[in-house]
Design a protein around this motif. Structure first.
Motif, PDB file in Angstrom:
ATOM      1  N   ASN A 180      -3.522   7.425   2.423  1.00 33.43           N
ATOM      2  CA  ASN A 180      -2.500   7.560   1.388  1.00 33.43           C
ATOM      3  C   ASN A 180      -2.586   6.356   0.455  1.00 33.43           C
ATOM      4  O   ASN A 180      -2.301   5.234   0.878  1.00 33.43           O
ATOM      5  N   PRO A 181      -2.967   6.559  -0.796  1.00 33.26           N
ATOM      6  CA  PRO A 181      -3.081   5.426  -1.736  1.00 33.26           C
ATOM      7  C   PRO A 181      -1.776   4.664  -1.911  1.00 33.26           C
ATOM      8  O   PRO A 181      -1.782   3.522  -2.378  1.00 33.26           O
ATOM      9  N   GLU A 182      -0.656   5.294  -1.548  1.00 28.67           N
ATOM     10  CA  GLU A 182       0.652   4.654  -1.728  1.00 28.67           C
ATOM     11  C   GLU A 182       1.058   3.802  -0.524  1.00 28.67           C
ATOM     12  O   GLU A 182       2.102   3.148  -0.558  1.00 28.67           O
ATOM     13  N   VAL A 183       0.255   3.825   0.551  1.00 29.67           N
ATOM     14  CA  VAL A 183       0.597   3.022   1.733  1.00 29.67           C
ATOM     15  C   VAL A 183       0.597   1.545   1.361  1.00 29.67           C
ATOM     16  O   VAL A 183      -0.375   1.030   0.788  1.00 29.67           O
ATOM     17  N   ASN A 184       1.682   0.859   1.696  1.00 30.12           N
ATOM     18  CA  ASN A 184       1.819  -0.554   1.348  1.00 30.12           C
ATOM     19  C   ASN A 184       1.541  -1.404   2.592  1.00 30.12           C
ATOM     20  O   ASN A 184       2.445  -1.840   3.286  1.00 30.12           O
ATOM     21  N   ARG A 190       4.433   2.455  12.257  1.00 29.37           N
ATOM     22  CA  ARG A 190       5.615   1.619  12.503  1.00 29.37           C
ATOM     23  C   ARG A 190       6.266   1.134  11.215  1.00 29.37           C
ATOM     24  O   ARG A 190       7.328   0.515  11.244  1.00 29.37           O
ATOM     25  N   GLY A 191       5.597   1.390  10.095  1.00 31.01           N
ATOM     26  CA  GLY A 191       6.142   0.969   8.815  1.00 31.01           C
ATOM     27  C   GLY A 191       5.986  -0.518   8.551  1.00 31.01           C
ATOM     28  O   GLY A 191       6.721  -1.090   7.727  1.00 31.01           O
ATOM     29  N   GLU A 192       5.022  -1.144   9.222  1.00 28.34           N
ATOM     30  CA  GLU A 192       4.813  -2.579   9.025  1.00 28.34           C
ATOM     31  C   GLU A 192       4.075  -2.820   7.707  1.00 28.34           C
ATOM     32  O   GLU A 192       3.385  -1.944   7.191  1.00 28.34           O
TER      33      GLU A 192
END
Length: 277
Positions: free
Chosen positions: A242-246, A181-183
């Motif tokens: 994914n290490p870039e997931v925020n 969901r991009g939360e």
């Protein structure tokens, strides 16, 4: 090898099927429970029809993997004893009278109760909720049945599982839903509880090893043999995805469960010994 499997619409079952087929096993599936039938009598009628329909396919099955179970998200439902335990018993008795030689059943680490630490199969079971009590009562019943009818029993005490297509009512599935969901934040408990998590693929591979061994192992833990904090598990999952997931962890936003020990991990010694025989 022809194998009968129940619970193939569930998380473990639908993943295990893929591994069994890769092993060139002929898989026969059976639908044990009907969720809209809440009396044991009606459930038995439904199951009898299933067994009659499948009779030509299961007449030469020697291994049965029983994963089916209803209401696993409600640990204190009366369904565990009144339907799940009794119908499972009925089914296994029927199959063993027809020549099934190895019965493999999914139990739960919750059979150990709230005992903390690294848990081995030698510890006495002390289940504290209806789900775990029904599972353990089923184990004890099948153990007696196996002794009387001379079939092999492998009772798999599954610890915590993550990965793959796990549903959103689990911590891993909920985390994946937030990512999709991009939360930006993920609410969880303090995260300091120690847990033994194993990827679903590894769980399936361990079950396959039990199948291939053709031994009755009695109780065997299906676990990693290592315990880490829940926070460490979640951060590891995020890094692997994914290490870039925020996604920031909002630690302490949710309460901790009171019906689980703070430290819960399993000993994998018995299973590891199986691999080296």
């Amino acid at each position: 090898m022809k194998i009968l499997v129940s619970g193939t619409s569930g998380y473990v079952g639908r993943n295990l099927i893929k591994f069994l087929k890769d092993l060139d096993c002929e898989v026969v599936t059976i639908c044990v429970f009907q969720k809209n039938l809440m009396s044991l009598k009606m459930q038995k009628k439904h199951l009898d029809k299933q067994l009659q329909k499948l009779e030509p396919q299961i007449c030469d099955v020697h291994t049965f993997i029983h994963l089916a179970w209803m209401n696993t998200n409600d640990w204190n439902s009366s369904v565990h004893h009144n339907i799940n335990k009794q119908l499972s018993e009925y089914l296994i008795k029927r199959l063993c009278s027809q020549g099934v030689e190895h019965v493999i059943v999914a139990g739960t680490c919750l059979e150990y109760g709230i005992s903390g630490g690294n848990l081995s199969e030698n510890l006495p079971a002390k289940p504290k909720n209806e789900y775990a009590m029904a599972k353990h009562a089923l184990y004890e019943s099948i153990r007696v049945m196996a002794d009387k009818n001379d079939f092999r029993l492998s009772w798999l005490r599954l610890f915590y599982i993550f990965g793959g297509d796990q549903p959103p009512n689990t911590i891993y599935g909920s985390m994946m839903e937030k990512i999709d969901r991009g939360e930006s934040a993920f609410d969880m408990s303090s995260g300091q509880q120690v847990r033994d998590y194993l990827h679903i693929d590894s769980v399936c591979q361990m079950i396959l090893a039990v199948v291939v061994s053709k031994k009755g192992l009695d109780v065997v833990n299906i676990c990693s043999g290592q315990g880490f904090t829940l926070e460490k598990h979640v951060r590891s999952w995020l890094n692997d995805i994914n290490p870039e997931v925020n996604l920031s962890l909002n630690l302490g936003a949710l309460p901790e469960r009171k019906d689980e020990p703070f430290h819960l991990s399993g000993s994998s010694y018995k299973f590891d010994s199986l691999l080296h025989e």
